[in-house]
Design an enzyme around this catalytic site. Structure first.
Site, PDB file in Angstrom:
ATOM      1  N   GLU A 378       0.863  -1.178   0.000  1.00 24.39           N
ATOM      2  CA  GLU A 378       0.000   0.000   0.000  1.00 24.39           C
ATOM      3  C   GLU A 378       0.901   1.231   0.000  1.00 24.39           C
ATOM      4  O   GLU A 378       1.802   1.332   0.847  1.00 24.39           O
ATOM      5  CB  GLU A 378      -0.896   0.010   1.237  1.00 24.39           C
ATOM      6  CG  GLU A 378      -1.841   1.192   1.279  1.00 24.39           C
ATOM      7  CD  GLU A 378      -2.653   1.249   2.559  1.00 24.39           C
ATOM      8  OE1 GLU A 378      -3.559   2.094   2.639  1.00 24.39           O
ATOM      9  OE2 GLU A 378      -2.365   0.470   3.489  1.00 24.39           O
ATOM     10  N   ARG A 598       5.103 -13.507   9.804  1.00 22.61           N
ATOM     11  CA  ARG A 598       5.573 -12.127   9.719  1.00 22.61           C
ATOM     12  C   ARG A 598       6.921 -12.033  10.421  1.00 22.61           C
ATOM     13  O   ARG A 598       7.187 -12.744  11.392  1.00 22.61           O
ATOM     14  CB  ARG A 598       4.549 -11.211  10.387  1.00 22.61           C
ATOM     15  CG  ARG A 598       4.964  -9.757  10.461  1.00 22.61           C
ATOM     16  CD  ARG A 598       3.862  -8.911  11.069  1.00 22.61           C
ATOM     17  NE  ARG A 598       4.332  -7.567  11.345  1.00 22.61           N
ATOM     18  CZ  ARG A 598       3.542  -6.582  11.733  1.00 22.61           C
ATOM     19  NH1 ARG A 598       2.254  -6.811  11.907  1.00 22.61           N
ATOM     20  NH2 ARG A 598       4.019  -5.387  11.965  1.00 22.61           N
ATOM     21  N   LYS A 608       3.304   1.341  10.365  1.00 26.07           N
ATOM     22  CA  LYS A 608       3.530   2.542   9.535  1.00 26.07           C
ATOM     23  C   LYS A 608       3.048   3.799  10.249  1.00 26.07           C
ATOM     24  O   LYS A 608       3.688   4.854  10.181  1.00 26.07           O
ATOM     25  CB  LYS A 608       2.792   2.397   8.203  1.00 26.07           C
ATOM     26  CG  LYS A 608       3.433   1.450   7.222  1.00 26.07           C
ATOM     27  CD  LYS A 608       2.645   1.483   5.919  1.00 26.07           C
ATOM     28  CE  LYS A 608       3.174   0.492   4.914  1.00 26.07           C
ATOM     29  NZ  LYS A 608       2.384   0.498   3.674  1.00 26.07           N
TER      30      LYS A 608
END
Length: 883
Positions: A378, A598, A608
């Site tokens: 993204e 992850r 983020k």
């Protein structure tokens, strides 16, 4: 390992030989005995090479002698007598045999009563029995209920014996899965304890055995448009196809030569004026017959079949070549064979694969040339170390399987996304050495996704909802249906158009998928698929006023772009069911999901949003700050790309989420940079002492010594080190030094201390001094005007807590002391270094050149690169923790 097919053929041959020997008159008992012994040896060898499973598919047991059998029978009788003594004889109403007899007796009485009732009433016996009430004191027959059978297989798992030949693997079933485009619905595992192949059924219903049976199941379950043509569109066609499958089953007990000749003789007659065995398209009958021939999709298998068939052109040969050209059969062969770096290529040499990198697992259902992976960032921030794992794994699989890598920007939320981030992500990928085959944008598919949203509305798969967010969350938690769930298609379309119109009233509405509000999986409880957002999109501008969520867009675009394997972290596990539901509900090509864990690090924040907070509040100098876990940050800190790739791929196969210690990564990084980090020396600018070496050259003599840049690898060349009478030493190195003590000046030699006067030492160079005898081996610098001003930068973790919990406020755990600098005097040779060079300052550590030397005002800037140790390598501790 021996060839199982050859061993089985040997067993069959020996068994036939024994039969012939026994037919002889008179019977040669010695010959029969020898043949029986050979047969036993062959069966034993087969089992040994098939992990203990015999040719009959059962666990191998050594045959017993007559004496041993007699002994076993005796033991069984003794056990039966013991049961009698313990009161468990048949007369015991609770014994198994008594219960069985009672059940049979009751059944017989019920049938008799039913017949009697039928005779009086004229009804059919079954109807009479059903109508007759149970007699007093006798329980009515219990209604049969479904009892799940046990299976070691998980639902939709197909297993086969990895030691079995191709024809004993689920080639027909896998061909069917490929043709129906449902291979991603099934996982393929190997199980050496099974003689054949099996499929785990859903809802604990046990398992299905047999290649053809599994193939039929796959076709009918898929509800594909291909189903009717593959397994029969009507009763007669289905019966004809089944008869051909029965025919192939009768051939399975024959050896290959006889089997091929039998199929050829049949097909030569059947296919004289036909292309396919049944009807005008390929059916399950064709695939089953192809399997009976040995499934000769590979060149090596075809050669064997053609040798048996001979040189003449026949309808069978024409049919074989046509079948071999079918991509589905070729892909099924690869899936059944498993992809490995065997000496025998699958189809062609380009399909040979490199060995898997240690730590990585095979990509399930992957075939060379047919793999497409995607990395969907993204554009709402800079890439961090967690993204590096995702993109490097996607790239690894795409390249290993000779496929394609798509980088697709998931730009569905104008509130967070910027063109700056989009540009930075492409730059970050370039820094990582990742070259995508194509770069795409979800925003390019907005109109297409809107069309699918309307399809969901028109087919009752979605509804519009204006329930306030908090109330909606509570209803989903409590599994309560929305008041709008049953709205009409007309109303749904009206509110969808309102949401997309840009009207303020439309901001209240969202589109929700109508899935299952009672599901234990929260993501299946009517999730939001579309939302209004009136902010301009960084690419589409103000064209759209509502946008699909990632949950809707991702499975649609994955399917459209041909993605075969969607690599998703385990945090998406719950959403995987939703992903698959969307593709199935919309009739899209299915994508296989490959989960991985992850990458988390201790003392590190990867959100983020929180990283943006650090930037905006001045805790770091920018997104490329060396304290940041961004790609730019870690590379600026001194991460070696080769080490990063190796470290990440070594973690790839694990699905267990762990918090990694940076020290382990830096230790691996050190192994790589140590191979090329040239050695230099530097002395603290303020905390130093002067040593006068009385018999050394003066500064004016401009004297040098020559030493290797890398002592362990002379191929890196030599460096010239200035020597002089006045030498600078680290103050910490000479604490407690006494007159008469010998010290080693590294790369120069032994000096005997002749005088100690505070911070001034005097010594004499000993040309043949004993290096081993001296306790102090210290770095130094000739005190001459050619030395270089250098600034060393050290860093520490931004977060002071090893692992932040969900209820922790990260602002309460910010490390106040994360940056320190030290001014040193460096070797003149340092002025030739270029940006990003990695060097070692002896006894201090490894450093990356952040800014090369320009002049005295703009000196050399070196960033310390951690080496995974808690202390510096040579005792010259810095100002911060050594990490």
């Amino acid at each position: 390992m021996a060839n199982l097919e050859e061993l089985k053929a040997k067993v069959d041959t020996l068994a036939a030989k024994i039969v012939e020997l026994k037919k002889a008159d008179p019977v040669d008992k010695d010959a029969v005995g020898a043949a029986v012994k050979d047969l036993l040896d062959a069966k034993r060898t087969y089992a040994q090479n098939n992990n203990g499973i015999g040719v009959d598919g059962k666990e191998w047991q050594e045959p017993m002698s007559k004496a041993e059998k007699k002994k076993l029978e005796k033991a069984k009788k003794a056990a039966a007598n013991a049961d009698m003594v313990n009161g468990k004889q048949a007369s015991d109403p609770n014994s198994a045999s008594a219960q069985k007899k009672a059940a049979k007796k009751a059944e017989a009485k019920a049938k008799k009563a039913a017949m009697k009732a039928a005779g009086k009433s004229g009804e059919k016996p079954a109807a009479a029995a059903a109508a007759a009430p149970a007699k007093a004191g006798k329980a009515a027959p219990a209604k049969k209920t479904f009892i799940p059978s046990k299976s070691k297989l998980a639902p939709m798992q197909i297993s086969f014996n990895p030691n079995a030949p191709l024809t004993d693997r689920p080639v027909v079933a896998l061909t069917m899965a490929v043709l129906c485009n449902v291979t991603s619905d099934y996982s393929i595992i190997s199980d050496h304890t099974r003689p054949g192949c099996a499929l785990g059924l859903p809802d604990g219903r046990g398992e299905l055995s047999g290649d053809a049976a599994i193939a039929r199941y796959i076709a009918r379950k898929s509800k594909s448009p291909m189903t009717d043509s593959l397994v029969g569109g009507d009763f007669e066609q289905t019966a004809i196809i089944d008869s051909w499958i029965d025919y192939t089953n009768t051939l399975s007990k024959f050896q290959q030569v006889r089997r091929v000749k039998a199929v050829s003789a049949t097909l030569d007659r059947c296919l004289k004026q036909k292309t396919y065995v049944v009807g005008t398209t390929m059916t399950l009958a064709d695939i089953a017959l192809f399997a009976a021939l040995g499934f000769p999709a590979q060149a090596s298998d075809l050669t064997e079949v053609e040798t048996i068939l001979g040189a003449d052109a026949t309808p069978t040969k024409r049919w074989i070549n046509m079948m071999r050209s079918c991509p589905a059969l070729r892909e099924a062969t690869q899936l059944a064979m498993g992809i490995s770096n065997d000496s025998e290529p699958v189809f062609d040499p380009s399909s040979l694969l490199d060995d898997l990198v240690p730590g990585m697992s095979p990509l399930e259902g992957a075939t060379p040339g047919n793999v497409v992976t995607r990395f969907p960032p993204e554009p709402s921030g800079y890439l961090h170390i967690g993204h590096a794992k995702a993109v490097l794994m996607n790239e690894y699989y795409a390249r290993r399987y000779k496929g394609r890598l798509i980088v697709r920007f998931d730009d569905t939320n104008p509130s967070k996304e910027k063109e700056e981030f989009q540009t930075s992500i492409l730059e970050d990928l370039d820094m990582l050495g990742v070259k995508p085959d194509v770069v795409t944008f979800t925003s390019d598919y907005f109109e297409t996704i809107r069309g699918y949203a309307l399809y969901m509305i028109e087919n009752g798969l979605a509804f519009m909802d204006d329930t306030p967010q908090e109330q909606m969350q509570k209803e989903r938690m409590d599994r309560v249906n929305s008041k709008h769930r049953d709205q009409s298609v007309e109303d749904c379309k009206k509110y969808f158009d309102l949401m997309c119109s840009g009207d303020e009233e439309g901001l209240k509405w969202c589109l929700r998928a109508k899935i299952d509000m009672s599901s234990v999986n929260g993501t299946m409880r009517d999730p939001v698929m579309y939302r209004a957002n009136h902010l301009p999109h960084h690419r589409a501008g103000t064209t759209f006023k509502a946008y699909p969520t990632y949950d809707l867009a991702c499975p649609i675009v994955d399917s459209i772009e041909g993605v075969t394997h969607a690599l998703r972290t385990t945090e998406y596990n719950d959403r995987d069911e939703q992903y698959q539901w969307i593709q199935s509900a919309l009739g899209l090509r299915r994508t296989r999901i490959h989960a991985f864990s992850r990458l988390n690090f201790m003392y590190t924040e990867l959100s983020k949003r929180k990283l943006t907070w650090f930037v905006e509040n001045g805790y770091v100098t920018g997104w490329d700050d060396a304290r940041f876990p961004t790609i730019r940050g870690v590379l600026r800190r001194g991460v070696d790309l080769k080490s990063l790739r190796a470290f990440i791929l070594s973690q790839g196969a694990s699905r267990r989420v762990v918090n990694m210690e940076w020290s382990k990564f830096w230790a691996e990084n050190k192994k790589e940079i140590d191979l090329r980090a040239k050695r230099f020396m530097a002395i603290d600018k303020t905390n130093n002492v002067k040593l006068t070496v009385t018999n050394a050259p003066t500064a004016e003599e401009n004297a040098f010594i020559s030493t290797d840049f890398l002592p362990k690898d002379p191929s890196f060349g030599k460096r010239h080190v200035r020597i002089a009478k006045d030498v600078l030493l680290e103050k910490i190195d000479v604490e407690g030094i006494v007159e008469g003590e010998n010290i080693v000046l590294m790369r120069w030699g032994v000096v005997k201390i002749t005088k100690v006067d505070g911070d001034n030492l005097t010594g004499e160079y000993i040309p043949d001094g004993d290096f081993k005898a001296a306790k102090r081996k210290i770095s130094w610098m000739a005190d001459v005007k050619e030395t270089l001003p250098v600034t060393l930068h050290e860093f520490d973790n931004l977060i002071s807590k090893a692992k932040l919990e969900e209820d922790d406020n990260f602002k309460d755990h910010i490390n106040p002391n994360t940056l320190a600098t030290t001014e040193v005097i460096g070797d003149a040779g340092l002025q030739n270094l270029q940006k990003n060079d990695i060097i070692q300052l002896e006894r201090r550590g490894y450093y990356r050149v952040d800014e090369p030397y320009i002049n005295a005002e703009k000196g050399l800037q070196l960033f310390m690169v951690p080496d995974g140790k808690s202390k510096s390598m040579g005792g010259l501790t810095g100002k911060l923790a050594h990490r």
